[in-house]
Design an enzyme around this catalytic site. Structure first.
Site, PDB file in Angstrom:
ATOM      1  N   CYS A 144       0.564  -0.734  -0.341  1.00 59.00           N
ATOM      2  CA  CYS A 144      -0.128   0.030   0.160  1.00 59.00           C
ATOM      3  C   CYS A 144       0.489   1.132   0.336  1.00 59.00           C
ATOM      4  O   CYS A 144       0.635   1.657  -0.525  1.00 59.00           O
ATOM      5  CB  CYS A 144      -0.745  -0.480   1.298  1.00 59.00           C
ATOM      6  SG  CYS A 144      -2.018  -1.666   1.766  1.00 59.00           S
ATOM      7  N   CYS A 189     -12.932   0.278   8.339  1.00 62.17           N
ATOM      8  CA  CYS A 189     -11.843   0.003   7.621  1.00 62.17           C
ATOM      9  C   CYS A 189     -11.993   1.041   6.439  1.00 62.17           C
ATOM     10  O   CYS A 189     -13.237   0.784   5.293  1.00 62.17           O
ATOM     11  CB  CYS A 189     -12.857  -1.309   7.126  1.00 62.17           C
ATOM     12  SG  CYS A 189     -12.952  -2.721   8.639  1.00 62.17           S
ATOM     13  N   SER A 190     -11.242   1.211   5.812  1.00 60.11           N
ATOM     14  CA  SER A 190     -11.116   1.739   4.335  1.00 60.11           C
ATOM     15  C   SER A 190     -12.193   0.510   3.141  1.00 60.11           C
ATOM     16  O   SER A 190     -11.486  -0.531   3.270  1.00 60.11           O
ATOM     17  CB  SER A 190      -9.430   2.103   3.613  1.00 60.11           C
ATOM     18  OG  SER A 190      -8.513   1.116   3.663  1.00 60.11           O
ATOM     19  N   ILE A 193     -12.432  -1.029  -1.072  1.00 59.52           N
ATOM     20  CA  ILE A 193     -12.036  -1.557  -2.380  1.00 59.52           C
ATOM     21  C   ILE A 193     -12.334  -0.117  -2.918  1.00 59.52           C
ATOM     22  O   ILE A 193     -13.399   0.298  -3.690  1.00 59.52           O
ATOM     23  CB  ILE A 193     -12.582  -2.954  -2.413  1.00 59.52           C
ATOM     24  CG1 ILE A 193     -11.752  -4.120  -1.287  1.00 59.52           C
ATOM     25  CG2 ILE A 193     -11.820  -3.566  -4.238  1.00 59.52           C
ATOM     26  CD1 ILE A 193     -12.186  -4.950  -0.838  1.00 59.52           C
ATOM     27  N   LYS A 213     -10.075   5.487   4.470  1.00 63.66           N
ATOM     28  CA  LYS A 213     -11.316   5.688   4.676  1.00 63.66           C
ATOM     29  C   LYS A 213     -12.506   6.596   4.286  1.00 63.66           C
ATOM     30  O   LYS A 213     -13.611   5.551   3.209  1.00 63.66           O
ATOM     31  CB  LYS A 213     -11.575   6.061   6.621  1.00 63.66           C
ATOM     32  CG  LYS A 213     -12.881   6.284   6.161  1.00 63.66           C
ATOM     33  CD  LYS A 213     -13.612   4.538   6.642  1.00 63.66           C
ATOM     34  CE  LYS A 213     -14.662   4.240   6.924  1.00 63.66           C
ATOM     35  NZ  LYS A 213     -15.066   4.061   5.818  1.00 63.66           N
ATOM     36  N   HIS A 256      -9.372   3.774  -1.353  1.00 63.84           N
ATOM     37  CA  HIS A 256      -8.068   3.449  -0.949  1.00 63.84           C
ATOM     38  C   HIS A 256      -7.938   2.341  -2.036  1.00 63.84           C
ATOM     39  O   HIS A 256      -7.514   1.065  -2.185  1.00 63.84           O
ATOM     40  CB  HIS A 256      -7.684   2.747   0.298  1.00 63.84           C
ATOM     41  CG  HIS A 256      -6.510   2.213   0.289  1.00 63.84           C
ATOM     42  ND1 HIS A 256      -5.173   2.412   0.148  1.00 63.84           N
ATOM     43  CD2 HIS A 256      -5.722   0.765   1.868  1.00 63.84           C
ATOM     44  CE1 HIS A 256      -3.993   1.745   0.375  1.00 63.84           C
ATOM     45  NE2 HIS A 256      -4.687   0.890   1.245  1.00 63.84           N
TER      46      HIS A 256
END
Lengths: 389, 389
Positions: A88, A211-212, A214, A333, A337
């Site tokens: 990442c 959670c970030s 997809i 977030k 991402h």
């Protein structure tokens, strides 16, 4: 040691982050790249080289050799374009190579991109691909996913410092609020603390809204030697320092779970090179792949003492208008991402802020900004510090 | 433009190339890396940064974030190690980034590795992974494999210049003869022209013995500023020039199929930077992924006129003892082709030759050597020219 040649950002661009069913990997990266060239007021023929960060294109879209692909689709043949990968943190690593290419004297004008196309596969396949950011043999193959790894860190942070689920949630609430002011963000809706706390559990204590997402997306910047930057833009952004550090790839080999040693080492190096302290930073984009990651980041960066990041977040000290605005873009977030793109997007957001072009989310008198980009569960961290000239 | 700081190779090492059922990706790269450190007489603590070339680890072994993995397993935390990818040219691209890191003044001592672990999957999966080096959407997805792409080039070369199957085969015969003198080579057996011509057809006119194999292996080098190189080794190898160029990723977009434009452009740039002509090169490692690729390479590099590479090979002018020995290591054909490792292995072989340590395959009075490393069907070519100090 020979002094490095200084480097500036002279143009930036990005696609909206989100689910781009209508666009492919190539279209995304070309869109961002062309926007950055136009923003820099530079022609393709003037570009000497390029770098691109992308993490898992081989698994996600069956394509490697990304540098050459982009040189071709950007119409930039025969210049060299090189892909760089560090999970990442891939985008920031590409940015660092771009800086080195100019600092070394080998190239003058370099375009740096970051891109990921993640929504062509199902969630399970994407999670497996992302698992390659950790230690496959000792983590993913035994069943630990990334939410699982970060939940271990969250649990330990809560145990040691009394960090609460509300403190975690406050990060998501704040980043969605910031994202609501960013037209490039994947999620532009505000959410409440209750929304987060009542959202579906993923890996205790991390819920889906911790959670970030997809994402698909791309970002790009154009770099030039500082000494010529002003002939291209009225608002060159000077790169004060760049630093990168590594840690063990598996979480179980670390001495602590409540912070990232790579982030601590890289940020200390970046501050030292730039002759700055954390107090000199006006705002920052940090790697909030999970809410706990932002809390650890603002501690690792020295903005708050270890253990006090949670309460600082809950108190609004990291919101726009607070003492140090964090993730004005909406962060991973809310802005999204697309993994390889994130590090470059951070530079785009810093540049917009430092130029005073961040519209409804402008940080007042933004002079110095910091980007903190993490690979995997912290085995790589890249820190870049940028300043308005 | 600021003059670059000059860089030297001060240590080299590699694993045997072949089918390493007993070793994993990590073991291979650590073995090569430690050999290079020992050869340089340098401790891990003195290393400032690293680069590693690997093409398809995500697909082949389910692992990305290779830089961090290697920093960890080499015991080099917390230094930055960064993965670079450009298909089969990944190793050379990593080498170039290592040079830039030193030239920029950001780092002094850099370790560069290349690695691929390919035999954990079946041939079909490996071919699919390698297809990512070409244009997946327009080539592999429509059924063209890499032997297919190179067979198109071979057919056109035969049609335009009268190149024969015997000329192609002579490259394989010569490279196996060279490989028989290299204890690191995957194949150390000699083969005859008849063996090649009677071997199984893969993609007409390319037979199985015209093709490089699927291999596991790793190679590594240690780089240092030229001005301090002599305090580490009596035989520093100076990097005279490095160049990289791109071409269209799909073969169908090119104006010619009988040579690689990227190789022509990169080699011209490398010669110019080094103030040399092809006649100044004593020997070279070139990218013979298929026999036709070596014939095109020795033409693209200016060693022979376009169309005369085939007859030159058949006449033995590129063999050890000939006018310009090509692929003394055995090349990709006999030494093996763990894709990410190949570009670094070429530098290892050049270094051994330039130091006079190439044992039974030593090129007499080797002073200047060239490495030619190609990604995919030529969308990337990297040229490096090295000199004995």
């Amino acid at each position: 040691m020979k002094e490095v040649r200084e480097v500036a950002v002279i143009g930036v661009g990005m696609t909206k982050f989100g689910e781009h069913w209508e666009k492919g990997f190539r279209e995304l990266v070309v869109e961002a790249g062309l926007k950055a060239l136009v923003d820099a007021g530079i022609h393709g023929e003037q570009i000497n080289a390029g770098y691109v960060g992308t993490m898992a294109s081989g698994t996600l879209i069956g394509q490697e050799h990304i540098g050459a692909l982009i040189a071709d689709y950007m119409g930039l043949n025969p210049i060299p374009i090189t892909r760089v990968e560090g999970a990442c943190a891939s985008g920031s690593l590409a940015f660092r190579q771009g800086i080195m290419a100019i600092a070394s004297g080998m190239h003058d004008f370099v375009v740096v991109g970051g891109v990921e196309k993640m929504t062509d596969l199902g969630t399970t396949e994407v999670s497996t691909a992302l698992g390659g950011a950790g230690d496959q043999e000792w983590e993913l193959f035994l069943g630990v996913t990334f939410p699982g790894l970060y939940s271990l860190m969250a649990c330990r942070h809560m145990y040691e410092f009394g960090t609460t689920e509300e403190m975690l949630a406050s990060v998501a609430v704040k980043n969605h609020k910031h994202g609501s002011k960013n037209k490039y963000a994947q999620y532009q809706n505000e959410i409440s603390m209750e929304d987060v706390l009542k959202s579906k559990m993923v890996a205790d204590p991390l819920k889906i809204l911790d959670c970030s997402p997809i994402s698909d997306g791309a970002a790009a910047v154009v770099l030039a030697p500082l000494e010529v930057a002003e002939s291209y833009t009225k608002k060159p952004i000077r790169i004060l320092s760049t630093a990168q550090a590594s840690d063990t790839i598996a979480l179980h080999s670390r001495k602590t779970l409540t912070g990232l040693r790579s982030a601590q080492i890289a940020s200390q190096e970046a501050y030292k090179k730039a002759k700055l302290t954390p107090k000199d930073i006006d705002f920052a984009e940090v790697h909030d792949c999970f809410t706990i990651a932002e809390i650890m980041a603002i501690e690792d960066l020295g903005f708050f003492k270890k253990g006090e990041g949670g309460i600082a977040s809950l108190e609004g000290r990291t919101a726009l208008g607070g003492e140090i605005p964090i993730n004005t873009s909406g962060g991973l977030k809310a802005c999204g991402h697309p993994v390889g793109a994130t590090g470059v997007k951070q530079i785009v957001e810093l540049s917009w802020q430092l130029r005073g072009e961040a519209e409804g989310r402008q940080v007042k008198d933004a002079t110095i900004g910091l980007a903190h980009n993490v690979g995997g569960s912290g085995a790589t961290t890249v820190i870049n510090i940028l300043k308005r000239e």
